[in-house]
Write a protein that holds these residues in place. Structure first.
Motif, PDB file in Angstrom:
ATOM      1  N   LYS A 160       1.345   2.184  -3.522  1.00 49.98           N
ATOM      2  CA  LYS A 160       1.291   1.692  -4.763  1.00 49.98           C
ATOM      3  C   LYS A 160       3.074   1.669  -4.920  1.00 49.98           C
ATOM      4  CE  LYS A 160      -1.367   1.855  -8.138  1.00 49.98           C
ATOM      5  NZ  LYS A 160      -1.793   0.481  -8.101  1.00 49.98           N
ATOM      6  N   ARG A 161       3.600   0.406  -4.950  1.00 51.11           N
ATOM      7  CA  ARG A 161       4.979   0.329  -5.247  1.00 51.11           C
ATOM      8  C   ARG A 161       5.462   0.839  -6.811  1.00 51.11           C
ATOM      9  NH1 ARG A 161       8.307  -3.860  -2.295  1.00 51.11           N
ATOM     10  NH2 ARG A 161       9.065  -4.372  -4.517  1.00 51.11           N
ATOM     11  N   ALA A 162       6.602   1.016  -7.027  1.00 48.69           N
ATOM     12  CA  ALA A 162       7.051   1.327  -8.256  1.00 48.69           C
ATOM     13  C   ALA A 162       6.636   0.185  -9.121  1.00 48.69           C
ATOM     14  CB  ALA A 162       8.666   1.642  -8.378  1.00 48.69           C
ATOM     15  N   ASP A 163       6.760  -1.118  -8.867  1.00 42.35           N
ATOM     16  CA  ASP A 163       6.460  -2.223  -9.795  1.00 42.35           C
ATOM     17  C   ASP A 163       4.979  -2.418  -9.821  1.00 42.35           C
ATOM     18  OD1 ASP A 163       5.854  -2.984  -7.188  1.00 42.35           O
ATOM     19  OD2 ASP A 163       7.529  -4.626  -6.996  1.00 42.35           O
ATOM     20  N   GLY A 184      -2.494  -9.948   2.639  1.00 44.29           N
ATOM     21  CA  GLY A 184      -2.136 -10.070   3.992  1.00 44.29           C
ATOM     22  C   GLY A 184      -0.833 -10.736   4.179  1.00 44.29           C
ATOM     23  N   VAL A 185       0.267 -10.784   3.394  1.00 39.33           N
ATOM     24  CA  VAL A 185       1.314 -11.526   3.431  1.00 39.33           C
ATOM     25  C   VAL A 185       2.476 -10.440   3.340  1.00 39.33           C
ATOM     26  CG1 VAL A 185       3.010 -12.914   2.334  1.00 39.33           C
ATOM     27  CG2 VAL A 185       0.661 -13.497   2.217  1.00 39.33           C
ATOM     28  N   LYS A 186       3.365 -10.502   4.106  1.00 42.65           N
ATOM     29  CA  LYS A 186       4.493  -9.382   4.407  1.00 42.65           C
ATOM     30  C   LYS A 186       5.404  -9.459   3.243  1.00 42.65           C
ATOM     31  CE  LYS A 186       6.846  -9.127   8.020  1.00 42.65           C
ATOM     32  NZ  LYS A 186       7.558  -9.621   9.300  1.00 42.65           N
ATOM     33  N   VAL A 187       5.584  -8.340   2.499  1.00 47.36           N
ATOM     34  CA  VAL A 187       6.576  -8.280   1.368  1.00 47.36           C
ATOM     35  C   VAL A 187       7.855  -8.842   1.698  1.00 47.36           C
ATOM     36  CG1 VAL A 187       7.646  -6.420  -0.184  1.00 47.36           C
ATOM     37  CG2 VAL A 187       5.374  -6.128   0.536  1.00 47.36           C
ATOM     38  N   SER A 188       8.372  -8.515   2.827  1.00 45.44           N
ATOM     39  CA  SER A 188       9.583  -8.954   3.099  1.00 45.44           C
ATOM     40  C   SER A 188       9.608 -10.404   3.134  1.00 45.44           C
ATOM     41  CB  SER A 188      10.228  -8.354   4.620  1.00 45.44           C
ATOM     42  OG  SER A 188       9.107  -8.738   5.591  1.00 45.44           O
ATOM     43  N   ASP A 189       8.734 -11.157   3.652  1.00 47.86           N
ATOM     44  CA  ASP A 189       8.403 -12.482   3.719  1.00 47.86           C
ATOM     45  C   ASP A 189       8.645 -13.067   2.257  1.00 47.86           C
ATOM     46  OD1 ASP A 189       8.640 -12.501   6.345  1.00 47.86           O
ATOM     47  OD2 ASP A 189       6.214 -12.966   6.254  1.00 47.86           O
ATOM     48  N   VAL A 190       7.867 -12.461   1.419  1.00 48.92           N
ATOM     49  CA  VAL A 190       7.949 -13.019   0.002  1.00 48.92           C
ATOM     50  C   VAL A 190       9.255 -12.821  -0.606  1.00 48.92           C
ATOM     51  CG1 VAL A 190       6.993 -12.856  -2.357  1.00 48.92           C
ATOM     52  CG2 VAL A 190       5.593 -12.632  -0.224  1.00 48.92           C
ATOM     53  N   ILE A 191       9.725 -11.573  -0.658  1.00 49.06           N
ATOM     54  CA  ILE A 191      11.193 -11.570  -0.990  1.00 49.06           C
ATOM     55  C   ILE A 191      12.313 -12.147  -0.408  1.00 49.06           C
ATOM     56  CG2 ILE A 191      12.984  -9.579  -1.315  1.00 49.06           C
ATOM     57  CD1 ILE A 191      10.942  -7.360  -1.502  1.00 49.06           C
ATOM     58  N   ALA A 192      12.135 -12.606   0.859  1.00 48.38           N
ATOM     59  CA  ALA A 192      13.096 -13.586   1.494  1.00 48.38           C
ATOM     60  C   ALA A 192      13.190 -14.885   0.721  1.00 48.38           C
ATOM     61  CB  ALA A 192      12.678 -13.734   3.071  1.00 48.38           C
ATOM     62  N   ARG A 193      11.904 -15.471   0.366  1.00 46.73           N
ATOM     63  CA  ARG A 193      11.933 -16.792  -0.257  1.00 46.73           C
ATOM     64  C   ARG A 193      12.308 -16.421  -1.564  1.00 46.73           C
ATOM     65  NH1 ARG A 193       6.159 -19.738   0.824  1.00 46.73           N
ATOM     66  NH2 ARG A 193       7.329 -21.247  -0.372  1.00 46.73           N
ATOM     67  N   ILE A 194      11.976 -15.640  -2.221  1.00 51.44           N
ATOM     68  CA  ILE A 194      12.613 -15.471  -3.527  1.00 51.44           C
ATOM     69  C   ILE A 194      13.921 -15.277  -3.512  1.00 51.44           C
ATOM     70  CG2 ILE A 194      12.828 -13.570  -5.590  1.00 51.44           C
ATOM     71  CD1 ILE A 194       9.983 -12.703  -4.825  1.00 51.44           C
ATOM     72  N   GLU A 195      14.725 -14.466  -2.623  1.00 49.69           N
ATOM     73  CA  GLU A 195      16.386 -14.528  -2.692  1.00 49.69           C
ATOM     74  C   GLU A 195      16.854 -15.948  -1.933  1.00 49.69           C
ATOM     75  OE1 GLU A 195      16.768 -11.172   0.093  1.00 49.69           O
ATOM     76  OE2 GLU A 195      16.887  -9.656  -1.578  1.00 49.69           O
ATOM     77  N   VAL A 213       2.366 -11.005  -9.220  1.00 50.51           N
ATOM     78  CA  VAL A 213       2.570 -10.381  -7.998  1.00 50.51           C
ATOM     79  C   VAL A 213       3.998 -10.932  -7.666  1.00 50.51           C
ATOM     80  CG1 VAL A 213       2.144  -9.666  -5.948  1.00 50.51           C
ATOM     81  CG2 VAL A 213       0.134  -9.902  -7.647  1.00 50.51           C
ATOM     82  N   VAL A 214       4.171 -12.043  -7.453  1.00 48.74           N
ATOM     83  CA  VAL A 214       5.340 -12.700  -7.120  1.00 48.74           C
ATOM     84  C   VAL A 214       6.410 -12.408  -8.110  1.00 48.74           C
ATOM     85  CG1 VAL A 214       6.891 -14.613  -6.243  1.00 48.74           C
ATOM     86  CG2 VAL A 214       4.202 -14.549  -5.820  1.00 48.74           C
ATOM     87  N   ALA A 215       6.161 -12.432  -9.242  1.00 47.02           N
ATOM     88  CA  ALA A 215       7.185 -12.093 -10.422  1.00 47.02           C
ATOM     89  C   ALA A 215       7.592 -10.899 -10.400  1.00 47.02           C
ATOM     90  CB  ALA A 215       6.672 -12.524 -12.067  1.00 47.02           C
ATOM     91  N   ASN A 216       6.715  -9.770 -10.110  1.00 41.58           N
ATOM     92  CA  ASN A 216       7.128  -8.495 -10.024  1.00 41.58           C
ATOM     93  C   ASN A 216       8.007  -8.261  -8.964  1.00 41.58           C
ATOM     94  OD1 ASN A 216       5.840  -7.855 -12.320  1.00 41.58           O
ATOM     95  ND2 ASN A 216       3.948  -7.003 -11.260  1.00 41.58           N
ATOM     96  N   LEU A 217       7.617  -8.816  -7.866  1.00 44.72           N
ATOM     97  CA  LEU A 217       8.599  -8.644  -6.642  1.00 44.72           C
ATOM     98  C   LEU A 217       9.922  -9.328  -6.902  1.00 44.72           C
ATOM     99  CD1 LEU A 217       6.082  -9.433  -3.831  1.00 44.72           C
ATOM    100  CD2 LEU A 217       7.058  -7.477  -4.047  1.00 44.72           C
ATOM    101  N   ALA A 218      10.009 -10.299  -7.401  1.00 47.98           N
ATOM    102  CA  ALA A 218      11.364 -10.689  -7.911  1.00 47.98           C
ATOM    103  C   ALA A 218      12.232 -10.141  -8.724  1.00 47.98           C
ATOM    104  CB  ALA A 218      10.879 -12.082  -8.675  1.00 47.98           C
ATOM    105  N   LEU A 219      11.437  -9.383  -9.757  1.00 47.28           N
ATOM    106  CA  LEU A 219      12.196  -8.450 -10.584  1.00 47.28           C
ATOM    107  C   LEU A 219      12.727  -7.263  -9.803  1.00 47.28           C
ATOM    108  CD1 LEU A 219       9.787  -8.465 -13.765  1.00 47.28           C
ATOM    109  CD2 LEU A 219      12.293  -9.407 -13.573  1.00 47.28           C
ATOM    110  N   ALA A 220      11.926  -6.850  -8.917  1.00 46.30           N
ATOM    111  CA  ALA A 220      12.255  -5.627  -8.007  1.00 46.30           C
ATOM    112  C   ALA A 220      13.104  -5.939  -6.883  1.00 46.30           C
ATOM    113  CB  ALA A 220      11.181  -4.936  -7.496  1.00 46.30           C
ATOM    114  N   ALA A 221      13.416  -7.060  -6.549  1.00 45.76           N
ATOM    115  CA  ALA A 221      14.259  -7.775  -5.333  1.00 45.76           C
ATOM    116  C   ALA A 221      15.634  -7.424  -5.680  1.00 45.76           C
ATOM    117  CB  ALA A 221      13.892  -8.968  -5.081  1.00 45.76           C
TER     118      ALA A 221
END
Length: 221
Positions: A160-163, A184-195, A213-221
């Motif tokens: 479990k990540r901090a987010d 089944g999606v790589k975290v790094s792939d989602v973050i790359a698209r966010i960035e 889920v995507v929004a939480n990753l965007a906040l943590a990116a």
């Protein structure tokens, strides 16, 4: 019992492994390289690596071992007491990589309880007795629920990540890189698209991932 060679393939730098486990780099380095005790004795490392250096040296089995050491430390057990526990487990379980062995989960509490009864100074936060049976303490048990075993050894970790997002770390999936569980999606792939500036809605729709889920990753990116 032999370990699957896939578990021994170097997959991570020490920094990447420390980040996966939400462990300070300096702490992880001590577990990997060993350390000098307070009385000047050299203490062997807890974690398996393919060799010294700053490159990709940590295999999945090393991450699994570090996860158990992290559990012991989170429970508040000192490194010298962890050292005594690990040495006893290695002897009692009788296999290399005892901390990553499934027998840790099935036999480990009994082995450590025997040690605890013969060493009054061993910290009792590792093992307690419930209903007449030795069981791991709450913190250690919670950590072990995050481990899935295959062929007798840790095969994957669900962390479990901090987010609050669960990620799967499995050497047979995406070369051991963390993926969003269960999508089944790589975290790094989602973050790359966010960035790159893509919208949260588009990313969520393309991969059928909940928008939150995507929004939480965007906040943590």
């Amino acid at each position: 019992m032999s370990i699957n060679p896939l578990l021994l393939d170097p997959l991570y730098t020490q920094g990447e492994a420390a980040s996966l486990l939400a462990t300070p780099q300096s702490t992880f380095n001590r577990w990997v390289h060993g350390y000098i005790s307070g009385v000047g004795n050299w203490q062997q490392p807890f974690v398996t690596t393919s060799g010294p250096g700053r490159g990709v040296t940590v295999p999945f089995v090393g991450v699994a071992e570090a996860w158990v050491v992290r559990a012991f430390r989170t429970a508040g057990v000192s490194l010298p007491r962890i050292r005594a526990a690990v040495e006893t487990l290695r002897e009692g379980i009788g296999v290399d990589h005892a901390l990553a062995s499934e027998r840790l989960k099935t036999d480990g509490a009994d082995i450590l309880w025997d040690l605890q009864t013969s060493d009054n100074e061993l910290d009792n936060r590792l093992v307690v007795v419930r209903n007449g049976n030795a069981v791991f303490g709450e913190v250690v048990r919670e950590h072990l629920t995050r481990v899935s075993y295959r062929d007798g050894f840790a095969g994957s970790l669900t962390l479990k990540r901090a987010d609050g997002i669960d990620v799967l770390v499995d050497p047979s999936v995406a070369y051991g890189q963390p993926v969003l569980d269960p999508y089944g999606v790589k975290v790094s792939d989602v973050i790359a698209r966010i960035e790159s500036g893509e919208s949260i809605d588009d990313i969520a729709l393309d991969w059928d991932i909940p928008r939150l889920v995507v929004a939480n990753l965007a906040l943590a990116a």
